[in-house]
Design an enzyme around this catalytic site. Structure first.
Site, PDB file in Angstrom:
ATOM      1  N   HIS A 213       0.801  -1.231   0.000  1.00 46.71           N
ATOM      2  CA  HIS A 213       0.000   0.000   0.000  1.00 46.71           C
ATOM      3  C   HIS A 213       0.834   1.281   0.000  1.00 46.71           C
ATOM      4  CE1 HIS A 213       0.979  -0.007   4.245  1.00 46.71           C
ATOM      5  NE2 HIS A 213       0.524   1.216   4.339  1.00 46.71           N
TER       6      HIS A 213
HETATM    7  C1  UD1 Z   1      -2.410   5.623   5.828  1.00 42.38           C
HETATM    8  C2  UD1 Z   1      -1.113   6.078   6.522  1.00 42.38           C
HETATM    9  C3  UD1 Z   1      -0.067   4.986   6.417  1.00 42.38           C
HETATM   10  C4  UD1 Z   1      -0.588   3.669   6.919  1.00 42.38           C
HETATM   11  C5  UD1 Z   1      -1.872   3.337   6.177  1.00 42.38           C
HETATM   12  C6  UD1 Z   1      -2.468   2.037   6.644  1.00 42.38           C
HETATM   13  C7  UD1 Z   1      -0.580   8.482   6.421  1.00 42.38           C
HETATM   14  C8  UD1 Z   1       0.320   9.470   5.818  1.00 42.38           C
HETATM   15  N1  UD1 Z   1      -0.567   7.260   5.855  1.00 42.38           N
HETATM   16  O1  UD1 Z   1      -2.139   5.466   4.453  1.00 42.38           O
HETATM   17  O2  UD1 Z   1       1.052   5.357   7.193  1.00 42.38           O
HETATM   18  O3  UD1 Z   1       0.382   2.671   6.723  1.00 42.38           O
HETATM   19  O4  UD1 Z   1      -2.797   4.393   6.407  1.00 42.38           O
HETATM   20  O5  UD1 Z   1      -3.655   1.769   6.016  1.00 42.38           O
HETATM   21  O6  UD1 Z   1      -1.267   8.789   7.356  1.00 42.38           O
HETATM   22  N2  UD1 Z   1      -9.575   4.788   1.753  1.00 42.38           N
HETATM   23  C9  UD1 Z   1     -10.752   4.105   1.760  1.00 42.38           C
HETATM   24  N3  UD1 Z   1     -11.333   3.805   2.960  1.00 42.38           N
HETATM   25  C10 UD1 Z   1     -10.804   4.175   4.141  1.00 42.38           C
HETATM   26  C11 UD1 Z   1      -9.594   4.885   4.130  1.00 42.38           C
HETATM   27  C12 UD1 Z   1      -8.988   5.178   2.931  1.00 42.38           C
HETATM   28  O7  UD1 Z   1     -11.278   3.745   0.715  1.00 42.38           O
HETATM   29  O8  UD1 Z   1     -11.381   3.854   5.205  1.00 42.38           O
HETATM   30  C13 UD1 Z   1      -8.915   5.079   0.463  1.00 42.38           C
HETATM   31  C14 UD1 Z   1      -9.186   6.461  -0.039  1.00 42.38           C
HETATM   32  O9  UD1 Z   1      -9.343   6.399  -1.407  1.00 42.38           O
HETATM   33  C15 UD1 Z   1      -7.913   7.212   0.282  1.00 42.38           C
HETATM   34  C16 UD1 Z   1      -6.867   6.115   0.170  1.00 42.38           C
HETATM   35  O10 UD1 Z   1      -7.517   4.929   0.604  1.00 42.38           O
HETATM   36  O11 UD1 Z   1      -7.674   8.265  -0.567  1.00 42.38           O
HETATM   37  C17 UD1 Z   1      -5.660   6.379   1.024  1.00 42.38           C
HETATM   38  O12 UD1 Z   1      -6.032   6.596   2.391  1.00 42.38           O
HETATM   39  P1  UD1 Z   1      -5.129   7.539   3.363  1.00 42.38           P
HETATM   40  O13 UD1 Z   1      -5.665   7.505   4.728  1.00 42.38           O
HETATM   41  O14 UD1 Z   1      -4.947   8.847   2.710  1.00 42.38           O
HETATM   42  O15 UD1 Z   1      -3.721   6.883   3.324  1.00 42.38           O
HETATM   43  P2  UD1 Z   1      -3.323   5.372   3.391  1.00 42.38           P
HETATM   44  O16 UD1 Z   1      -2.716   5.018   2.096  1.00 42.38           O
HETATM   45  O17 UD1 Z   1      -4.423   4.535   3.936  1.00 42.38           O
END
Ligand code: UD1
Length: 373
Positions: A213
């Site tokens: 991820h």
């Molecule tokens: C975040 C953390 C990362 C951690 C990861 C674990 C930061 C900078 N990054 O990254 O350190 O390892 O979480 O999962 O804080 N999304 C969903 N559903 C959700 C949450 C996210 O669909 O419940 C999707 C959205 O499209 C979003 C993307 O995942 O844009 C990324 O989510 P985000 O929280 O921005 O970062 P992660 O890649 O999850």
């Protein structure tokens, strides 16, 4: 009057860290008023609710519901919504865990309002500033008044950045508290693998567990295609279970790479719960990952881990544990997998204070630190 602490969570990796801390506050420091704040960085049932349920985390007292956005917007939104909460609650301290955007956002708001900041999982450094979490770690530690580390070497990193060693306490690894407390509830892999097109394939050969991820691995379609291509080769020898993070799912779709995962030697799943993951990990012959948490969990479980990154902020998993840093080069991955399949991988041992009692040590220390002199 008893001291009040606000504990902050936001994203999936925070949940296994806060669970034992909340439990230890209840058991060992009932005199403290403890409230849980959820920023809403992660919000899906699969990324959020299931972890609260399985790990028995209390329902948050305060939910900020920020959702997904760019780093700047997400961090700013958390800060905007957390500031009035702090002004209203006026706690003695804010406790943050890990290195996600929620961690730095709430630490920064607290520090500016003169509220003491407590950081659990301090001092880890990858020395890779292209990694958003590295920025979050460095800044959170700078803002923190009390810092709890998971490995002894973290203190050297903190000292090198001018942080007074008197603020630092080597508590151990709270994520391993959760792992040890959950082992009896791990879902047997066979149950999860029953979802495969041909479960017999997995029964006969065992499985590799894959998670991906990190933006550096999934956001560039060339890197993502290379990784999935070489792991598809691995799948011919060892079937691959791949619970897919929502971010990765989107990138695979955008890059048109879905077909690679169609074979009967792949089991592609939506994000799984903690107990399911624990079962899949414990019974894996090999874990391929870019996650920080899995590097530590595999070390605690004694399962070989190949980390698909050029660096790690958790070097103890390499020095003492079962982790090997492999990077993202196809030949290097092929060679490392071959080695593990031939030898069973590194033996490893569990690092000091990864003993299931880290949260108890943190709460005992905090209760003393917060007590009026
Ligand atoms: C975040 C953390 C990362 C951690 C990861 C674990 C930061 C900078 N990054 O990254 O350190 O390892 O979480 O999962 O804080 N999304 C969903 N559903 C959700 C949450 C996210 O669909 O419940 C999707 C959205 O499209 C979003 C993307 O995942 O844009 C990324 O989510 P985000 O929280 O921005 O970062 P992660 O890649 O999850």
């Amino acid at each position: 009057m008893s001291a009040k602490i606000l504990c902050v969570v936001g994203a999936r990796p925070n949940f296994m860290k806060i669970a034992p801390i909340m439990a230890a506050f209840r058991a060992r420091a009932p005199q403290l008023v403890v409230k849980l704040v959820h920023t809403g960085q992660h919000y899906d049932v699969a990324m959020n609710d299931r972890f609260f349920e399985q790990l028995g985390i209390p329902t948050p007292d305060i939910s900020l519901e920020v959702g997904s956005a760019s780093h700047a917007v997400q961090t700013a939104e958390i800060m905007k919504r957390f500031e009035p909460v702090l002004l209203e609650e006026r706690p003695a301290a804010v406790l943050v865990v890990g290195d996600v955007n929620s961690t730095i956002a709430c630490a920064l708001v607290a520090a500016k309002l003169g509220v003491r900041v407590v950081h659990v999982e301090a001092g880890l450094r990858s020395r890779d500033r292209t990694m958003p979490e590295e920025i979050n770690r460095i800044l959170t530690d700078q803002l923190s008044d009390r810092l709890y580390t998971t490995e002894a070497e973290a203190l050297d990193n903190l000292r090198a950045e001018g942080i007074d060693a008197a603020r630092v306490c080597f508590a151990g690894n709270v994520m391993i508290d959760t792992l040890r407390a959950s082992e009896a509830q791990a879902v047997p892999a066979a149950q999860t693998l029953a979802a495969a097109a041909d479960p017999a394939v997995f029964r006969q050969a065992g499985h590799a567990l894959l998670t991906l991820h990190r933006p550096s691995n999934v956001d560039d379609p060339v890197v993502l295609a290379r990784l999935l291509g070489v792991i598809d080769e691995v799948s011919r020898e060892l079937p691959v279970v791949f619970p897919v993070h929502p971010r990765t799912q989107g990138k695979i779709r955008e890059a048109g790479l879905g077909a690679v995962l169609d074979g009967t030697r792949w089991l592609v799943l939506p994000p799984v719960g903690y107990f399911e993951m624990l079962g899949l990990m414990r019974e894996a012959r090999l874990v391929l990952t870019d996650s920080g948490g899995l590097q530590e969990e595999t070390t605690a479980l004694g399962v070989p881990c190949l980390t698909l990154r050029e660096n790690t902020e958790r070097p103890i998993t390499i020095a003492q544990g079962t982790n090997t840093l492999v990077g993202t080069d196809a030949d290097a991955i092929r060679a490392a997998v071959r080695e593990v399949l031939a030898t069973g991988g590194k033996a490893g041992r569990t690092p000091e204070r990864w003993d299931g009692h880290a949260a108890g040590r943190i709460v005992a220390d905090l209760a003393e630190w917060l007590a009026p002199a």
